[in-house]
Scaffold this active site. Structure first.
Site, PDB file in Angstrom:
ATOM      1  N   ASN A   1      37.583  43.514 -38.303  1.00  0.00           N
ATOM      2  CA  ASN A   1      37.825  42.291 -39.085  1.00  0.00           C
ATOM      3  C   ASN A   1      36.551  41.987 -39.858  1.00  0.00           C
ATOM      4  O   ASN A   1      35.588  41.491 -39.296  1.00  0.00           O
ATOM      5  CB  ASN A   1      38.173  41.148 -38.111  1.00  0.00           C
TER       6      ASN A   1
ATOM      7  N   LYS B   1      36.022  39.826 -42.069  1.00  0.00           N
ATOM      8  CA  LYS B   1      35.877  38.411 -42.432  1.00  0.00           C
ATOM      9  C   LYS B   1      35.461  38.308 -43.912  1.00  0.00           C
ATOM     10  O   LYS B   1      35.830  39.168 -44.713  1.00  0.00           O
ATOM     11  CB  LYS B   1      34.908  37.715 -41.484  1.00  0.00           C
TER      12      LYS B   1
ATOM     13  N   HIS C   1      43.806  33.795 -36.337  1.00  0.00           N
ATOM     14  CA  HIS C   1      42.406  33.938 -35.920  1.00  0.00           C
ATOM     15  C   HIS C   1      41.828  32.542 -35.683  1.00  0.00           C
ATOM     16  O   HIS C   1      42.181  31.590 -36.383  1.00  0.00           O
ATOM     17  CB  HIS C   1      41.604  34.676 -37.003  1.00  0.00           C
TER      18      HIS C   1
ATOM     19  N   GLU D   1      39.174  31.248 -36.480  1.00  0.00           N
ATOM     20  CA  GLU D   1      38.537  30.635 -37.660  1.00  0.00           C
ATOM     21  C   GLU D   1      39.586  30.012 -38.575  1.00  0.00           C
ATOM     22  O   GLU D   1      39.315  29.014 -39.249  1.00  0.00           O
ATOM     23  CB  GLU D   1      37.670  31.688 -38.375  1.00  0.00           C
TER      24      GLU D   1
ATOM     25  N   GLU E   1      40.783  36.472 -27.903  1.00  0.00           N
ATOM     26  CA  GLU E   1      39.426  36.248 -28.408  1.00  0.00           C
ATOM     27  C   GLU E   1      38.927  34.875 -27.952  1.00  0.00           C
ATOM     28  O   GLU E   1      39.212  33.864 -28.609  1.00  0.00           O
ATOM     29  CB  GLU E   1      39.406  36.300 -29.936  1.00  0.00           C
TER      30      GLU E   1
ATOM     31  N   GLY F   1      31.132  36.070 -32.356  1.00  0.00           N
ATOM     32  CA  GLY F   1      29.930  35.995 -33.174  1.00  0.00           C
ATOM     33  C   GLY F   1      28.734  35.398 -32.452  1.00  0.00           C
ATOM     34  O   GLY F   1      27.724  35.068 -33.081  1.00  0.00           O
TER      35      GLY F   1
ATOM     36  N   SER G   1      32.323  39.590 -29.785  1.00  0.00           N
ATOM     37  CA  SER G   1      31.050  40.281 -29.554  1.00  0.00           C
ATOM     38  C   SER G   1      31.213  41.641 -28.880  1.00  0.00           C
ATOM     39  O   SER G   1      30.399  42.026 -28.039  1.00  0.00           O
ATOM     40  CB  SER G   1      30.081  39.385 -28.755  1.00  0.00           C
TER      41      SER G   1
HETATM   42  P1  PGA Z   1      32.695  39.276 -33.414  1.00  0.00           P
HETATM   43  O1  PGA Z   1      34.049  38.717 -34.065  1.00  0.00           O
HETATM   44  O2  PGA Z   1      32.966  40.710 -32.996  1.00  0.00           O
HETATM   45  O3  PGA Z   1      31.673  39.170 -34.501  1.00  0.00           O
HETATM   46  O4  PGA Z   1      32.396  38.394 -32.238  1.00  0.00           O
HETATM   47  C1  PGA Z   1      35.312  39.060 -33.538  1.00  0.00           C
HETATM   48  C2  PGA Z   1      36.395  38.354 -34.312  1.00  0.00           C
HETATM   49  O5  PGA Z   1      36.219  37.196 -34.701  1.00  0.00           O
HETATM   50  O6  PGA Z   1      37.464  38.934 -34.556  1.00  0.00           O
END
Ligand code: PGA
Length: 247
Positions: free
Chosen positions: A9, A11, A93, A95, A164, A170, A208
């Site tokens: 992803n 983003k 997601h 976000e 997640e 992140g 992460s």
């Molecule tokens: P990350 O993000 O691997 O940077 O923690 C995962 C995601 O939001 O899909």
């Protein structure tokens, strides 16, 4: 045995130049004995599709509209994603849920719209840190999953789920393999009650995931791959995670 799936992803990151480098790096590093996909921002999907031709790496969108077409400024329909060759689309997601106020119901509608166009929805669920500390993890993910099971009906066996935990996205904080497996087992049990395809469905972990923790996570019985954010932006890191998923 479920074939592992690793999805990058991206983003809101990248440029034409950096994407070309990243995708060339992936082409060189693959193929892997796992299903692999990348989800670039919408404007780059066409170029990414070209760059990935014949690589075995699939393409996905990061979101889609719940509508087919029409007066929905700024939205991208599942049909458009299918038209561009996307096999997957991430929906719900955290976000999107947090910054765009997406409800469980809207996420379910998006998943349904995607399936209607033959695009596999990767439905994200996960709890906040406060919810985990309050002992609400199970209740939260079950509520989020229930909405989409209800919305998809007998088609729910066609989706991919990504667990997640928000506190792991992140942040560099990863759920331990045991913590992640415990939630995945809850989700699998809930799916089992809804569809006879539950045993074949892929449940990804995200938050992460890095080259050095991927193998331990993927070794868990109900973790069938990963949804990768930050580490998907570096070809060598993403390739190492894809290797960890290759069996
Ligand atoms: P990350 O993000 O691997 O940077 O923690 C995962 C995601 O939001 O899909």
């Amino acid at each position: 045995m479920r074939r592992k799936l690793v999805v990058g992803n991206w983003k809101m990151n990248g440029s034409r130049v950096s994407n070309a480098q990243l995708l060339a790096g992936l082409r060189e590093a693959g193929p892997w004995n796992a299903d692999v996909a990348v989800c670039p921002p919408f404007p780059y999907l066409t170029e990414a599709a070209l760059a990935l031709t014949g690589s075995g790496v699939a393409l996905g969108g990061q979101d889609c509209s719940a509508h087919e077409q029409g007066a929905y400024t700024g939205e991208v329909s599942p049909g458009m994603l299918a038209d561009l060759g996307c096999r997957y689309v991430i929906v719900g997601h955290s976000e999107r849920r947090t910054y765009h106020g997406e409800s469980d119901l809207l996420v379910a509608d998006k998943a349904k719209a995607a399936l209607a166009r033959g695009v596999t929805p990767i439905v994200c669920v996960g709890e906040t840190r406060a919810e985990r500390e309050a002992g609400q993890t199970e209740a939260v993910v079950k509520r989020q999953l229930a909405a989409v099971i209800h919305g998809l009906g007998h088609c729910c066996g066609e989706m991919v789920i990504a667990y997640e935990p928000l506190w792991a996205i992140g942040t560099g904080l990863t759920a331990t393999p045991d913590q992640a497996q415990a939630v995945h087992a809850v989700l699998r049990a809930q799916l089992r009650a809804a569809t006879d395809r539950a045993a074949a469905m892929r449940l990804l972990y995200g938050g992460s995931v890095k080259a050095d923790n991927a193998a331990a996570l993927f070794a868990q019985p109900d973790i069938d791959g990963g949804l990768i954010g930050g580490a998907a932006l570096v070809a060598a890191d993403f390739a190492a995670i894809c290797r960890a998923a290759s069996v």
